[in-house]
Design a protein around this motif. Structure first.
Motif, mmCIF file in Angstrom:
data_model
loop_
_atom_site.group_PDB
_atom_site.id
_atom_site.type_symbol
_atom_site.label_atom_id
_atom_site.label_comp_id
_atom_site.label_asym_id
_atom_site.label_seq_id
_atom_site.Cartn_x
_atom_site.Cartn_y
_atom_site.Cartn_z
ATOM 1 N N ALA A 182 0.971 -0.928 -0.410
ATOM 2 C CA ALA A 182 -0.607 0.162 -0.393
ATOM 3 C C ALA A 182 1.100 1.681 0.013
ATOM 4 C CB ALA A 182 -1.130 -0.095 1.178
ATOM 5 N N HIS A 183 1.840 1.827 0.729
ATOM 6 C CA HIS A 183 3.115 2.371 0.760
ATOM 7 C C HIS A 183 3.383 2.892 -0.685
ATOM 8 C CE1 HIS A 183 2.820 2.778 5.235
ATOM 9 N NE2 HIS A 183 2.393 1.921 5.101
ATOM 10 N N ASP A 184 3.886 1.567 -0.864
ATOM 11 C CA ASP A 184 4.508 1.447 -2.795
ATOM 12 C C ASP A 184 3.508 2.139 -3.371
ATOM 13 O OD1 ASP A 184 6.852 0.978 -3.729
ATOM 14 O OD2 ASP A 184 5.884 -0.443 -5.061
ATOM 15 N N GLN A 185 2.001 1.430 -3.708
ATOM 16 C CA GLN A 185 1.124 1.810 -4.740
ATOM 17 C C GLN A 185 1.656 3.118 -4.659
ATOM 18 O OE1 GLN A 185 -1.934 -0.391 -4.050
ATOM 19 N NE2 GLN A 185 -1.385 -2.323 -5.614
ATOM 20 N N ALA A 186 0.821 3.755 -2.927
ATOM 21 C CA ALA A 186 0.771 5.426 -2.530
ATOM 22 C C ALA A 186 1.655 6.182 -2.849
ATOM 23 C CB ALA A 186 0.648 4.991 -1.064
ATOM 24 N N MET A 187 3.267 5.794 -3.376
ATOM 25 C CA MET A 187 4.102 6.473 -3.441
ATOM 26 C C MET A 187 3.703 7.425 -5.122
ATOM 27 S SD MET A 187 7.048 5.752 -5.092
ATOM 28 C CE MET A 187 7.312 4.333 -5.216
ATOM 29 N N ALA A 188 3.652 6.092 -6.356
ATOM 30 C CA ALA A 188 4.052 5.909 -6.882
ATOM 31 C C ALA A 188 2.236 7.129 -7.232
ATOM 32 C CB ALA A 188 3.241 4.826 -7.366
ATOM 33 N N TRP B 183 5.479 5.175 -15.075
ATOM 34 C CA TRP B 183 5.967 3.022 -14.777
ATOM 35 C C TRP B 183 4.685 2.671 -13.801
ATOM 36 C CZ3 TRP B 183 6.435 3.481 -9.724
ATOM 37 C CH2 TRP B 183 7.433 4.371 -9.199
ATOM 38 N N ARG B 184 4.152 3.763 -13.288
ATOM 39 C CA ARG B 184 2.766 3.477 -12.530
ATOM 40 C C ARG B 184 1.865 2.593 -12.990
ATOM 41 N NH1 ARG B 184 1.463 7.654 -13.337
ATOM 42 N NH2 ARG B 184 -1.393 8.805 -13.331
ATOM 43 N N ASP B 185 0.879 1.845 -11.733
ATOM 44 C CA ASP B 185 -0.306 1.442 -12.938
ATOM 45 C C ASP B 185 -1.430 1.930 -11.754
ATOM 46 O OD1 ASP B 185 0.947 -1.515 -14.123
ATOM 47 O OD2 ASP B 185 1.320 -1.300 -11.479
ATOM 48 N N THR B 186 -2.457 2.123 -13.061
ATOM 49 C CA THR B 186 -3.152 3.311 -12.604
ATOM 50 C C THR B 186 -4.700 2.543 -11.742
ATOM 51 O OG1 THR B 186 -4.139 3.151 -14.867
ATOM 52 C CG2 THR B 186 -3.138 4.784 -14.126
ATOM 53 N N ASP B 187 -4.784 1.595 -12.223
ATOM 54 C CA ASP B 187 -5.974 0.547 -11.367
ATOM 55 C C ASP B 187 -5.549 0.251 -10.025
ATOM 56 O OD1 ASP B 187 -3.808 -0.667 -12.077
ATOM 57 O OD2 ASP B 187 -5.080 -2.115 -13.340
ATOM 58 N N VAL B 188 -5.264 0.654 -9.573
ATOM 59 C CA VAL B 188 -4.697 0.129 -7.597
ATOM 60 C C VAL B 188 -5.242 0.355 -7.382
ATOM 61 C CG1 VAL B 188 -2.049 -0.435 -8.880
ATOM 62 C CG2 VAL B 188 -2.397 1.855 -7.744
ATOM 63 N N TYR B 189 -5.395 -0.294 -5.646
ATOM 64 C CA TYR B 189 -6.709 0.291 -4.901
ATOM 65 C C TYR B 189 -5.528 1.959 -4.005
ATOM 66 C CZ TYR B 189 -9.424 0.021 -0.996
ATOM 67 O OH TYR B 189 -10.175 0.855 0.607
ATOM 68 N N TRP B 190 -4.618 1.002 -3.646
ATOM 69 C CA TRP B 190 -4.067 2.400 -2.925
ATOM 70 C C TRP B 190 -3.389 3.524 -3.538
ATOM 71 C CZ3 TRP B 190 -4.764 2.823 2.236
ATOM 72 C CH2 TRP B 190 -5.342 1.332 3.384
ATOM 73 N N THR B 191 -4.267 4.832 -3.128
ATOM 74 C CA THR B 191 -3.739 5.865 -3.832
ATOM 75 C C THR B 191 -2.900 6.695 -2.779
ATOM 76 O OG1 THR B 191 -5.802 7.035 -3.337
ATOM 77 C CG2 THR B 191 -5.324 5.934 -5.627
ATOM 78 N N TRP B 192 -2.442 8.154 -2.823
ATOM 79 C CA TRP B 192 -1.565 8.731 -1.839
ATOM 80 C C TRP B 192 -2.995 9.543 -0.702
ATOM 81 C CZ3 TRP B 192 2.418 8.801 1.199
ATOM 82 C CH2 TRP B 192 2.200 10.157 1.807
ATOM 83 N N ASP B 193 -4.092 9.586 -1.037
ATOM 84 C CA ASP B 193 -5.426 10.433 -0.290
ATOM 85 C C ASP B 193 -5.666 9.401 0.544
ATOM 86 O OD1 ASP B 193 -4.626 12.456 -1.308
ATOM 87 O OD2 ASP B 193 -5.997 12.447 -3.471
ATOM 88 N N ARG B 194 -5.500 7.826 -0.042
ATOM 89 C CA ARG B 194 -6.243 6.941 0.739
ATOM 90 C C ARG B 194 -5.451 6.416 1.842
ATOM 91 N NH1 ARG B 194 -10.393 2.992 -0.922
ATOM 92 N NH2 ARG B 194 -10.489 4.088 -3.079
ATOM 93 N N LEU B 195 -4.052 6.469 1.041
ATOM 94 C CA LEU B 195 -3.411 6.228 2.621
ATOM 95 C C LEU B 195 -3.266 7.733 3.865
ATOM 96 C CD1 LEU B 195 -1.212 3.596 3.950
ATOM 97 C CD2 LEU B 195 0.465 5.484 2.349
#
Length: 367
Positions: free
Chosen positions: A43-49, A56-68
């Motif tokens: 989650a931290h990694d996805q939020a960072m991206a 190179w990020r995947d746009t359909d992941v669950y964890w965004t920065w705002d969510r974290l």
């Protein structure tokens, strides 16, 4: 509302894997002590991206920065967010991140390592992130002042200026990475002291890290990256395929005996850069945990570079790697039929644990 939020933003290859392993393996213990690591390392990694809007990020992941940030804001105690990729955020992105966590008291933690070890580590990490440039080309770019990405993303002062300037000086923390030969838990104790984690609270397992590949192995990966062309352009597919089946399962398991580095012909230049770095950090207002002298290189030895390898050496490593991948493929095909059921059971247990944690949090609020 969180009381304090500790943002550990990097840099890569400064012992972050070890520190994060201790944190995540003691997640429940820390939570019981009032310190939250929200969700998971993924989650931290996805939020960072997401925060960095990395190409190179995947746009359909669950964890965004705002969510974290929202999850962090629901906690009444202290919160730790740790991802070494955060340090590469722009000033605007860093500002957004800090503001999203307020009115909590935000602290910025940056780790610094001597340049003699940092230069080859940066280049290796770039190859493991799908780059294809030669080590000599990278070092030449640094010498010619054409490697701003290195200075921006892997040196403490640049990160502190982008992130640290957003908070008061007493909330800026620079951790120096101990020199080779120092007790490994020393780095953990430096981080723990900043984050208010009492001695003895966390179980310190045998130190683990993100091991470096040898000269032949990293050169093989570099050439594989070039041969892949447009395949696996995004981070997650590349990690799931190339990292899982080649890097983690085979290359990391090899002896990786042939080390590489900057070379003594550049030793005086690196030392001059280190002295300049130390002077600039002395002038920057922040809390130093460790000793700036640790940013001065020691034990500078002559080594070769991956560029020096001939094709016969690489051919032998490539053949051995293929053999290793065949064994890895065979082990995957021999997984028992109940493998999926075991995976499902683990997911179910994790979900149950999440429900229990939410119930405990609700109870605390009621009290």
């Amino acid at each position: 509302m969180a009381r304090r939020v500790y943002l550990h933003i990097g840099a890569p290859k400064t012992g972050s894997t070890y520190v994060q392993n201790v944190l995540w393996s003691n997640q429940q213990v820390l939570e019981d002590a009032g310190i939250l690591l929200p969700s998971s390392a993924v989650a931290h990694d996805q939020a960072m991206a997401d925060l960095r809007q990395a190409r190179w990020r995947d746009t359909d992941v669950y964890w965004t920065w705002d969510r974290l940030a929202e999850k962090a804001g629901t906690w009444s105690g202290d919160v730790i967010i740790s991802n070494e990729g955060l340090g590469a955020a722009t000033t605007e992105q860093a500002t957004r991140a800090v503001e999203s966590l307020q009115p909590a008291e935000v602290h910025i933690i940056v780790a610094g390592r001597d340049l003699w070890r940092t230069f080859p580590s940066f280049w290796q990490q770039s190859i493991r992130a799908r780059s294809g440039w030669r080590f000599g080309a990278f070092m030449g770019a640094v010498e010619q002042g054409k490697a701003e990405t290195f200075w921006e993303n892997h040196t403490a002062l640049r990160m502190l200026r982008r992130w640290g300037d957003l908070v008061p000086a007493e909330r800026r923390h620079l951790v120096t990475v101990p020199p080779p030969g120092a007790p490994r838990d020393l780095l953990w104790h430096r981080f723990a002291g900043i984050m208010g984690i009492p001695d003895g609270l966390c179980e310190l397992a045998e130190p683990t890290s993100n091991p470096s590949l040898g000269a032949a192995e990293i050169e093989l990966l570099r050439r594989v990256n070039l041969a892949l062309g447009d395949s696996y352009p995004l981070r997650t597919p590349y990690q799931k395929v190339v990292h899982r089946h080649l890097v983690d399962s085979v290359l990391k398991q090899r002896a990786n005996e042939l080390k590489f580095g900057v070379g003594l012909d550049r030793a005086e230049w690196v030392m001059e850069l280190a002295e300049q770095q130390i002077k600039e950090l002395q002038d920057y207002p922040c809390q130093i945990v460790g000793d700036l002298d640790e940013l001065r290189p020691t034990k500078m030895k002559q080594t070769g570079t991956p560029d020096d390898l001939d094709d016969s050496q690489l051919l032998q490593v490539a053949i051995e790697t293929i053999v290793g991948m065949l064994g890895h493929a065979e082990s995957l095909s021999e997984q028992p039929d109940d493998h999926k059921e075991k995976v499902f059971a683990r997911l179910k247990n994790r979900a149950a644990g999440g429900v229990k944690r939410r119930l405990r949090l609700a109870t605390r609020r009621d009290e």
